[in-house]
Design a protein around this motif. Structure first.
Motif, PDB file in Angstrom:
ATOM      1  N   LEU A 180       0.858  -1.184   0.000  1.00 30.36           N
ATOM      2  CA  LEU A 180       0.000   0.000   0.000  1.00 30.36           C
ATOM      3  C   LEU A 180       0.895   1.234   0.000  1.00 30.36           C
ATOM      4  O   LEU A 180       1.603   1.487   0.964  1.00 30.36           O
ATOM      5  N   ALA A 181       0.858   1.978  -1.092  1.00 29.92           N
ATOM      6  CA  ALA A 181       1.620   3.233  -1.181  1.00 29.92           C
ATOM      7  C   ALA A 181       0.617   4.298  -1.598  1.00 29.92           C
ATOM      8  O   ALA A 181       0.604   4.757  -2.730  1.00 29.92           O
ATOM      9  N   SER A 182      -0.244   4.646  -0.662  1.00 25.70           N
ATOM     10  CA  SER A 182      -1.470   5.355  -1.020  1.00 25.70           C
ATOM     11  C   SER A 182      -1.548   6.769  -0.472  1.00 25.70           C
ATOM     12  O   SER A 182      -2.605   7.383  -0.476  1.00 25.70           O
ATOM     13  N   GLY A 183      -0.433   7.305   0.002  1.00 28.42           N
ATOM     14  CA  GLY A 183      -0.445   8.689   0.439  1.00 28.42           C
ATOM     15  C   GLY A 183      -1.249   8.906   1.706  1.00 28.42           C
ATOM     16  O   GLY A 183      -1.540   7.969   2.455  1.00 28.42           O
ATOM     17  N   GLY A 184      -1.612  10.167   1.932  1.00 24.66           N
ATOM     18  CA  GLY A 184      -2.246  10.551   3.180  1.00 24.66           C
ATOM     19  C   GLY A 184      -3.742  10.751   3.065  1.00 24.66           C
ATOM     20  O   GLY A 184      -4.413  10.080   2.292  1.00 24.66           O
ATOM     21  N   TYR A 185      -4.247  11.711   3.821  1.00 28.17           N
ATOM     22  CA  TYR A 185      -5.700  11.893   3.930  1.00 28.17           C
ATOM     23  C   TYR A 185      -6.097  13.360   3.827  1.00 28.17           C
ATOM     24  O   TYR A 185      -7.198  13.747   4.193  1.00 28.17           O
ATOM     25  N   GLU A 186      -5.203  14.200   3.283  1.00 30.13           N
ATOM     26  CA  GLU A 186      -5.427  15.642   3.364  1.00 30.13           C
ATOM     27  C   GLU A 186      -6.613  16.132   2.538  1.00 30.13           C
ATOM     28  O   GLU A 186      -7.080  17.249   2.720  1.00 30.13           O
ATOM     29  N   CYS A 187      -7.130  15.296   1.651  1.00 28.61           N
ATOM     30  CA  CYS A 187      -8.308  15.685   0.868  1.00 28.61           C
ATOM     31  C   CYS A 187      -9.569  14.959   1.330  1.00 28.61           C
ATOM     32  O   CYS A 187     -10.540  14.842   0.575  1.00 28.61           O
ATOM     33  N   ASP A 188      -9.548  14.468   2.548  1.00 26.88           N
ATOM     34  CA  ASP A 188     -10.724  13.826   3.134  1.00 26.88           C
ATOM     35  C   ASP A 188     -11.144  14.620   4.368  1.00 26.88           C
ATOM     36  O   ASP A 188     -10.494  14.542   5.409  1.00 26.88           O
ATOM     37  N   PRO A 189     -12.216  15.408   4.270  1.00 25.38           N
ATOM     38  CA  PRO A 189     -12.611  16.260   5.401  1.00 25.38           C
ATOM     39  C   PRO A 189     -12.833  15.498   6.699  1.00 25.38           C
ATOM     40  O   PRO A 189     -12.493  15.997   7.779  1.00 25.38           O
ATOM     41  N   GLU A 190     -13.377  14.286   6.625  1.00 27.50           N
ATOM     42  CA  GLU A 190     -13.632  13.523   7.845  1.00 27.50           C
ATOM     43  C   GLU A 190     -12.328  13.153   8.545  1.00 27.50           C
ATOM     44  O   GLU A 190     -12.229  13.215   9.773  1.00 27.50           O
ATOM     45  N   SER A 191     -11.315  12.760   7.767  1.00 29.86           N
ATOM     46  CA  SER A 191     -10.021  12.419   8.372  1.00 29.86           C
ATOM     47  C   SER A 191      -9.345  13.654   8.954  1.00 29.86           C
ATOM     48  O   SER A 191      -8.727  13.590  10.025  1.00 29.86           O
ATOM     49  N   LEU A 192      -9.448  14.784   8.251  1.00 33.05           N
ATOM     50  CA  LEU A 192      -8.883  16.019   8.791  1.00 33.05           C
ATOM     51  C   LEU A 192      -9.511  16.346  10.143  1.00 33.05           C
ATOM     52  O   LEU A 192      -8.822  16.714  11.097  1.00 33.05           O
ATOM     53  N   ASP A 193     -10.823  16.203  10.234  1.00 29.44           N
ATOM     54  CA  ASP A 193     -11.503  16.468  11.501  1.00 29.44           C
ATOM     55  C   ASP A 193     -11.062  15.492  12.586  1.00 29.44           C
ATOM     56  O   ASP A 193     -10.940  15.854  13.754  1.00 29.44           O
ATOM     57  N   ALA A 194     -10.828  14.233  12.196  1.00 24.79           N
ATOM     58  CA  ALA A 194     -10.498  13.206  13.180  1.00 24.79           C
ATOM     59  C   ALA A 194      -9.077  13.331  13.707  1.00 24.79           C
ATOM     60  O   ALA A 194      -8.825  13.080  14.889  1.00 24.79           O
ATOM     61  N   PHE A 195      -8.134  13.725  12.852  1.00 23.79           N
ATOM     62  CA  PHE A 195      -6.722  13.637  13.223  1.00 23.79           C
ATOM     63  C   PHE A 195      -6.046  14.985  13.452  1.00 23.79           C
ATOM     64  O   PHE A 195      -5.000  15.034  14.111  1.00 23.79           O
ATOM     65  N   CYS A 196      -6.578  16.049  12.872  1.00 20.46           N
ATOM     66  CA  CYS A 196      -5.833  17.306  12.852  1.00 20.46           C
ATOM     67  C   CYS A 196      -6.423  18.340  13.799  1.00 20.46           C
ATOM     68  O   CYS A 196      -7.647  18.440  13.936  1.00 20.46           O
ATOM     69  N   GLN A 197      -5.553  19.112  14.414  1.00 16.92           N
ATOM     70  CA  GLN A 197      -5.981  20.241  15.236  1.00 16.92           C
ATOM     71  C   GLN A 197      -5.815  21.514  14.426  1.00 16.92           C
ATOM     72  O   GLN A 197      -4.731  21.817  13.941  1.00 16.92           O
ATOM     73  N   GLY A 198      -6.896  22.274  14.324  1.00 18.60           N
ATOM     74  CA  GLY A 198      -6.896  23.480  13.506  1.00 18.60           C
ATOM     75  C   GLY A 198      -8.015  23.414  12.487  1.00 18.60           C
ATOM     76  O   GLY A 198      -8.272  22.356  11.908  1.00 18.60           O
ATOM     77  N   ALA A 199      -8.733  24.513  12.293  1.00 20.20           N
ATOM     78  CA  ALA A 199      -9.840  24.510  11.340  1.00 20.20           C
ATOM     79  C   ALA A 199     -10.107  25.936  10.872  1.00 20.20           C
ATOM     80  O   ALA A 199     -10.052  26.866  11.669  1.00 20.20           O
ATOM     81  N   PRO A 200     -10.411  26.132   9.599  1.00 21.35           N
ATOM     82  CA  PRO A 200     -10.402  25.087   8.569  1.00 21.35           C
ATOM     83  C   PRO A 200      -8.996  24.847   8.030  1.00 21.35           C
ATOM     84  O   PRO A 200      -8.168  25.753   8.040  1.00 21.35           O
TER      85      PRO A 200
END
Length: 306
Positions: A180-200
Motif C-alpha cells: 500500500l503506497a497510497s499517500g495521506g488523507y489531506e483531501c478527506d474532510p472527515e479524516s482532517l476532523d479526526a486527526f488534525c488540530q486546527g480549522a479550517p
C-alpha cells in the motif's frame, strides 16, 4: 513515488508485478513536491542525525526502519544508475537542522529536468518502470484487501478488489503480498476532523489523497501512527483552484498577525513545512483558533520580490 519504487524493486527481483493507480496519470504528492531526497555520505552518521530529529520533534521512531532507510539512502546514486542512467542528480540543499550531530553528512538532491523537481523525479521513475515492462492500470483504485484466515485465526492478505475506469469489478490475487503506497488523507474532510488540530485546513496535495489506503490497512488491524505529523505551510484559497496556494515570500519583509492583530510567531525562523504548528493553538476562552485565519502584512519591496 513510493509505489513506483516498490514496483521497480520487486520487478528487479524477478517478481510478477502489477500496479493499480487511482488517478489518470500517477505521481501523487511526489509530483507536486519539490522532489528533494537525501543521499548521506555515511549511513551511521545519518542514523545519528535522523535519530536526533525524531527526538527534537518528540516523535515515535522505529529504529530498525530508520537504520535501513539510512543504509539504502547511501546507495541512491547506484539505484538511479541501475534503473535510470539518464537521470542527472543535482544538489538542492543540505541538512535542515545544522546544529544537530553529523548534519554535515546530509545532502539533498533532485533530478534535473524541464519541469519542477517532483515532476522530474516521478517522470524518471515512471520511465524506469515502463522499461521493466510492469503493467500499470490507471484510473483503477483498489477498494478492499482480500484476506483469508490462517490456522491461528490471523488475517493473511491474498489480493485486492479494485474497480477499473469502466466500473468493472476486478479481483487480483497476490502470491507474495500487497504494497500500500497510497499517500495521506489531506483531501478527506472527515479524516482532517479526526486527526488534525486546527480549522479550517486546506490542501495543496494531490486530490487523490482521501485516506483510502489507510482505511484498507485498518481493515486488517494495521496500526496507524504519525497521524498528527504535519507538513503544512500557510496558504490561501484562490477561487477557481482546487488546491490551496502556499504563502512563502522570498524575503523577510513581512509579518503574520492573528485575528486580534497580534504578531504570534518568529516568521523568519519557522520552517515552511512546520507552519501549522504556529497557528493551530486553540483559545479555550474565546473558543477559536486565533491565528486561523491569519494575515500577512508586507511592504511593496517584499511584494515585488515575489
Amino acid at each position: 513515488g513510493a509505489g513506483v519504487c516498490a514496483a521497480i524493486e520487486a520487478a528487479r527481483l524477478g517478481r510478477s508485478v502489477i500496479v493499480l493507480e487511482k488517478t489518470a496519470s500517477g505521481g501523487g504528492n511526489t509530483a507536486v513536491s519539490a522532489g528533494n531526497f537525501i543521499i548521506p555520505e555515511d549511513a551511521d552518521k545519518a542514523y545519528a542525525y535522523l535519530s536526533e530529529t525524531f527526538a527534537l520533534g518528540l516523535s515515535e521512531m522505529d529504529p530498525e526502519a530508520v537504520r535501513r532507510f539510512c543504509e539504502e539512502a547511501v546507495k541512491t546514486r547506484e539505484f538511479f544508475r541501475a534503473v535510470a542512467p539518464e537521470a542527472e542528480l543535482v544538489v538542492s540543499g543540505h541538512a535542515n537542522f545544522t546544529k544537530l550531530p553529523h548534519a554535515e553528512t546530509i545532502t539533498k538532491y533532485s533530478v534535473k529536468g524541464p519541469a519542477t523537481g517532483g515532476v522530474n523525479l516521478f517522470a524518471v521513475l515512471k520511465g524506469a518502470l515502463e522499461r521493466l515492462g510492469v503493467e500499470v492500470l490507471y484510473e483503477t483504485p483498489a477498494q478492499e484487501l482480500l484476506i483469508v484466515h490462517d490456522a491461528q485465526g490471523a488475517a493473511v492478505v491474498t489480493g485486492v478488489e479494485a474497480r477499473d475506469r469502466t466500473g468493472r469489478r476486478l479481483l487480483i490475487g497476490a502470491r507474495c503480498g500487497v504494497v500500500l503506497a497510497s499517500g495521506g488523507y489531506e483531501c478527506d474532510p472527515e479524516s482532517l476532523d479526526a486527526f488534525c488540530q486546527g480549522a479550517p485546513l486546506l490542501s495543496l496535495g494531490t486530490p487523490a489523497n482521501t485516506g483510502d489506503g489507510l482505511r484498507m490497512a485498518q481493515s486488517v488491524n494495521a496500526a496507524l501512527w504519525h497521524m498528527r505529523a504535519y507538513s503544512c505551510p500557510l496558504g490561501m484559497r484562490v477561487e477557481g483552484l482546487g488546491s490551496a496556494i502556499p504563502f512563502h515570500p522570498s524575503m523577510a519583509g513581512f509579518i503574520w498577525v492573528d485575528r486580534n492583530a497580534r504578531r504570534f510567531a518568529n516568521e523568519a525562523d519557522v520552517d515552511l513545512h512546520a507552519c501549522l504548528y504556529s497557528v493551530n493553538h486553540f483559545d479555550p476562552v474565546a473558543h477559536c483558533y486565533p491565528a486561523i485565519p491569519c494575515w500577512a502584512i508586507f511592504d511593496e519591496r517584499a511584494r515585488l520580490s515575489g
